[in-house]
Design a protein around this motif. Structure first.
Motif, PDB file in Angstrom:
ATOM      1  N   PRO A  15       0.852  -1.189   0.000  1.00 50.22           N
ATOM      2  CA  PRO A  15       0.000   0.000   0.000  1.00 50.22           C
ATOM      3  C   PRO A  15       0.884   1.234   0.000  1.00 50.22           C
ATOM      4  O   PRO A  15       1.993   1.207   0.559  1.00 50.22           O
ATOM      5  N   VAL A  16       0.416   2.302  -0.628  1.00 52.19           N
ATOM      6  CA  VAL A  16       1.211   3.525  -0.648  1.00 52.19           C
ATOM      7  C   VAL A  16       0.409   4.692  -0.079  1.00 52.19           C
ATOM      8  O   VAL A  16      -0.812   4.769  -0.221  1.00 52.19           O
ATOM      9  N   PHE A  17       1.141   5.569   0.574  1.00 49.69           N
ATOM     10  CA  PHE A  17       0.564   6.759   1.184  1.00 49.69           C
ATOM     11  C   PHE A  17       1.167   7.963   0.473  1.00 49.69           C
ATOM     12  O   PHE A  17       2.268   8.395   0.782  1.00 49.69           O
ATOM     13  N   PRO A  18       0.462   8.524  -0.536  1.00 54.72           N
ATOM     14  CA  PRO A  18       0.987   9.698  -1.248  1.00 54.72           C
ATOM     15  C   PRO A  18       0.890  10.937  -0.363  1.00 54.72           C
ATOM     16  O   PRO A  18      -0.200  11.339   0.025  1.00 54.72           O
ATOM     17  N   LEU A  19       2.042  11.521  -0.049  1.00 60.40           N
ATOM     18  CA  LEU A  19       2.041  12.687   0.834  1.00 60.40           C
ATOM     19  C   LEU A  19       3.199  13.590   0.440  1.00 60.40           C
ATOM     20  O   LEU A  19       4.349  13.349   0.801  1.00 60.40           O
ATOM     21  N   ASP A  62      -4.288  14.270 -12.348  1.00 63.21           N
ATOM     22  CA  ASP A  62      -5.594  14.517 -11.764  1.00 63.21           C
ATOM     23  C   ASP A  62      -5.464  14.789 -10.266  1.00 63.21           C
ATOM     24  O   ASP A  62      -4.858  14.000  -9.533  1.00 63.21           O
ATOM     25  N   LYS A  63      -6.034  15.900  -9.812  1.00 62.46           N
ATOM     26  CA  LYS A  63      -5.918  16.260  -8.401  1.00 62.46           C
ATOM     27  C   LYS A  63      -6.518  15.192  -7.495  1.00 62.46           C
ATOM     28  O   LYS A  63      -6.000  14.929  -6.408  1.00 62.46           O
ATOM     29  N   ALA A  64      -7.601  14.567  -7.941  1.00 63.21           N
ATOM     30  CA  ALA A  64      -8.253  13.550  -7.126  1.00 63.21           C
ATOM     31  C   ALA A  64      -7.439  12.260  -7.067  1.00 63.21           C
ATOM     32  O   ALA A  64      -7.521  11.509  -6.099  1.00 63.21           O
ATOM     33  N   ARG A  65      -6.664  12.005  -8.116  1.00 62.97           N
ATOM     34  CA  ARG A  65      -5.837  10.798  -8.158  1.00 62.97           C
ATOM     35  C   ARG A  65      -4.550  11.123  -8.911  1.00 62.97           C
ATOM     36  O   ARG A  65      -4.355  10.733 -10.052  1.00 62.97           O
ATOM     37  N   PRO A  66      -3.649  11.857  -8.271  1.00 60.84           N
ATOM     38  CA  PRO A  66      -2.431  12.298  -8.957  1.00 60.84           C
ATOM     39  C   PRO A  66      -1.510  11.144  -9.310  1.00 60.84           C
ATOM     40  O   PRO A  66      -1.588  10.055  -8.722  1.00 60.84           O
ATOM     41  N   LYS A  67      -0.646  11.392 -10.273  1.00 61.14           N
ATOM     42  CA  LYS A  67       0.354  10.396 -10.638  1.00 61.14           C
ATOM     43  C   LYS A  67       1.343  10.249  -9.484  1.00 61.14           C
ATOM     44  O   LYS A  67       1.660  11.208  -8.794  1.00 61.14           O
TER      45      LYS A  67
END
Length: 219
Positions: A15-19, A62-67
């Motif tokens: 799992p990844v936590f984009p921050l 996409d802001k809701a699901r960025p790369k």
């Protein structure tokens, strides 16, 4: 960290936590306060498994699901507590950097990727007490002092002068307020020497307009 000696010892699906702006490095400790439902779910699932979560930044889209950035760092949950209002207070200890491969289309509310650790397997090696040349340490100390002065920040110079190079570089790289692109450059540096050089360059670039050349020596 015990149990992880080779890249093959680590989970390939994580799992990844984009921050953005949060940097985790191998051996470093990153405290996090988790409150979003999808990430509470992520921590729940990690705690019932291998406790591994990948910290990663984003790179537009996409802001809701960025790369996702190409490189992140896998950390193991080494501290966990719950608050009365349902938040989780965790600490991730960095294990190994990874290249983010295919993102899986799963039903979990959080994102998961196939992680490749091969390029960074040296992160799992025992610390051999890396050193930097005296002139490089002095240059680094001067740049750091100017940087901290400009921001009215301070550190314990005596403790810093006695800290192992890896601990000093990693704690400053993770803790100083660099922008996300600079944090990513520190993460992707090939090794500790490269990270030390990158950190020194970032400090010097920021302090170019500061005429104060007084410094401290980090032996």
């Amino acid at each position: 960290m015990p149990g992880y000696r080779r890249a093959s010892d680590l989970p390939q699906l994580i799992p990844v936590f984009p921050l953005d702006g949060a940097l985790l490095l191998p051996g470093g400790e990153l405290p996090l306060q988790i409150f979003e439902p999808r990430y509470l779910n992520m921590v729940d699932d990690a705690m019932t498994g291998d406790r591994i979560i990948g910290m990663i930044q984003t790179r537009g889209g996409d802001k809701a699901r960025p790369k996702l950035a190409d490189v992140g760092c896998a950390g193991r949950i080494t501290s966990y507590a719950e608050t009365s209002d349902g938040r989780y207070l965790i600490t991730l200890t960095g294990v190994c950097r990874f290249e983010a491969g295919e993102e899986l289309n799963l039903k979990t509310p959080y994102r998961q990727v196939r992680a490749s650790y091969d390029r960074f397997e040296a992160d799992l090696a025992e610390d051999e007490g890396a050193q930097a040349a005296e002139d490089a340490r002095t240059r680094f100390a001067h740049a750091l002092k100017r940087y901290l002065n400009r921001r009215e920040l301070d550190i314990d110079w005596e403790t810093a002068s006695q800290a192992p190079l890896e601990a000093l570089v990693n704690s400053l790289a993770m803790g100083l307020p660099f922008d996300p692109a600079e944090k990513q450059a520190l993460l992707e540096a090939a090794d500790l020497t490269g990270r030390f050089d990158t950190l020194t360059a970032l400090l010097e670039i920021d302090a170019m307009d500061d005429g104060d050349d007084e410094g401290h020596s980090l032996q």
